[in-house]
Design an enzyme around this catalytic site. Structure first.
Site, mmCIF file in Angstrom:
data_model
loop_
_atom_site.group_PDB
_atom_site.id
_atom_site.type_symbol
_atom_site.label_atom_id
_atom_site.label_comp_id
_atom_site.label_asym_id
_atom_site.label_seq_id
_atom_site.Cartn_x
_atom_site.Cartn_y
_atom_site.Cartn_z
ATOM 1 N N GLU A 94 0.737 -1.164 -0.045
ATOM 2 C CA GLU A 94 -0.037 -0.101 0.076
ATOM 3 C C GLU A 94 0.856 1.391 0.118
ATOM 4 O O GLU A 94 0.783 2.176 -0.616
ATOM 5 C CB GLU A 94 -0.930 -0.066 1.312
ATOM 6 C CG GLU A 94 -1.960 -1.126 1.193
ATOM 7 C CD GLU A 94 -1.303 -2.415 1.972
ATOM 8 O OE1 GLU A 94 -2.317 -2.984 2.719
ATOM 9 O OE2 GLU A 94 -0.208 -2.544 2.138
ATOM 10 N N THR A 105 22.067 -36.169 0.194
ATOM 11 C CA THR A 105 22.027 -35.256 -1.040
ATOM 12 C C THR A 105 23.249 -34.481 -1.036
ATOM 13 O O THR A 105 23.818 -34.172 -1.638
ATOM 14 C CB THR A 105 20.770 -34.520 -1.236
ATOM 15 O OG1 THR A 105 19.463 -35.418 -1.368
ATOM 16 C CG2 THR A 105 20.780 -33.651 -2.471
#
Length: 361
Positions: A55, A198
């Site tokens: 805004e 990983t």
């Protein structure tokens, strides 16, 4: 304004808000447009780190806007933090009407922003494109309603659902277009999460190296209960440039080694199968994260799915077959009856080079 015009302007506000995804946490990614007599006066979206708010940006661009309508994708804030309340700024600017899809569940706002506007005799209309607005800020809403971030699980697999050959080779199953898309995904999330396996096997950077978005690198999170990952890995060596959070159990054996790096160490409760993921996500929410992209292996993916913590799955399929001896995309799920296995609904599909992408929620 006609209903179709209202929808048009709200769609613009939503598209503007999306520009802040991955950059505004812990604040929501809000969009705002200010319109008068069918003419766009100003537009804005929440800026990096959450301020200025949408805004504020739109009002600064609009200039005088007496009698205008503001389309805002989330209830204007009603509390004074590092900036004054947006509801008051809209009143001061002379806005006559505010159209907003949903309330802000933050207890400091939650209806108070709307009430401030109504007390100033501003017309407030709530509900337009509410479903789209909830999806747009699903991460922020989850942190307020369920105390955890939104989880996107990324899977890149062969046609038969495999993510690596029997020898562990996985670079590259998918093509350049898919890998480029993944960089965009990273840019729209606050953090990228992987497991220790990983991290050890691939020694990834998990940064953004495409699309001109290297300035939007996400926090990199590794789940490593014993901190057994070598502190010589690339994540550790670059932690002073791009944040790395190592999530571990109490008394982790490698804690002394990692204490000498720039990585943040986050102690996490455990359960018999490893780190307690629900507790971990609650902790990450308290640290301001709203959206996490999971790029780990099959075990982390299966653990999150088992715990019912996956909100969206983005599956990349490449046009090759790897066979039964290759590594599956998911580890074992602890279900027997077909009715017990989780089901997702496909919401989107597209072609990326020679690969296909399907998105499921």
């Amino acid at each position: 304004m006609t209903p179709s015009e209202d929808k048009r302007w709200m769609q613009l506000a939503l598209s503007l808000g999306a520009r802040g995804l991955g950059q505004t946490a812990p604040n929501p990614a809000v969009g705002c447009v200010i319109v008068k007599d069918g003419r766009l006066l100003g537009r804005g979206w929440t800026q990096p780190s959450g301020r200025p708010h949408a805004e504020t940006m739109a009002l600064a661009q609009a200039g005088p806007c007496q009698g205008a309508t503001a389309y805002v994708t989330l209830e204007p804030c009603a509390h004074t933090g590092k900036t004054p309340p947006c509801a008051n700024a809209l009143i001061k600017a002379g806005i006559a009407r505010v159209v907003c899809p949903i309330a802000d569940p933050d207890p400091r706002v939650s209806g108070k922003g709307f009430q401030i506007l109504r007390n100033a005799r501003i017309k407030v209309e709530i509900g337009l494109m509410a479903e789209e607005a909830r999806k747009a800020n699903a991460g922020f809403l989850l942190t307020k309603e369920k105390s955890r971030p939104f989880i996107t699980l990324k899977l890149a697999a062969s046609l038969d659902g495999r993510i690596a050959t029997a020898s562990g080779e996985s670079r590259w199953i998918t093509g350049p277009a898919s890998r480029r898309y993944v960089h965009m995904l990273r840019a729209t999330h606050d953090a990228v999460m992987i497991g220790r396996g990983t991290a050890a096997d691939d020694d990834p950077m998990l940064d953004i190296r495409d699309l001109g978005l290297s300035h939007t690198n996400p926090i990199r999170i590794v789940l490593d209960s014993q901190l057994s990952l070598s502190p010589t890995c690339r994540l550790a060596q670059t932690a002073h440039q791009i944040p790395v959070w190592m999530c571990h159990s109490a008394g982790a054996k490698g804690q002394k080694n990692w204490a000498n790096t720039s990585a943040a160490l986050i102690e996490t409760p455990t359960h018999p199968s490893g780190l307690n993921l629900k507790s971990l996500l609650q902790t990450l929410a308290t640290k301001g994260l709203t959206r996490i992209l999971v790029e780990g292996g099959g075990q982390l993916a299966a653990s999150l799915i088992t715990a019912n913590l996956v909100d969206r799955i983005e599956v990349f399929h490449a046009g090759l077959l790897l066979g039964a001896t290759s590594t599956p995309a998911l580890a074992t799920l602890p279900f027997n009856a077909l009715a017990d296995f989780p089901r997702f609904t496909q919401t989107e599909s597209k072609t990326l080079g020679n690969d296909s992408l399907t998105i499921w929620e």
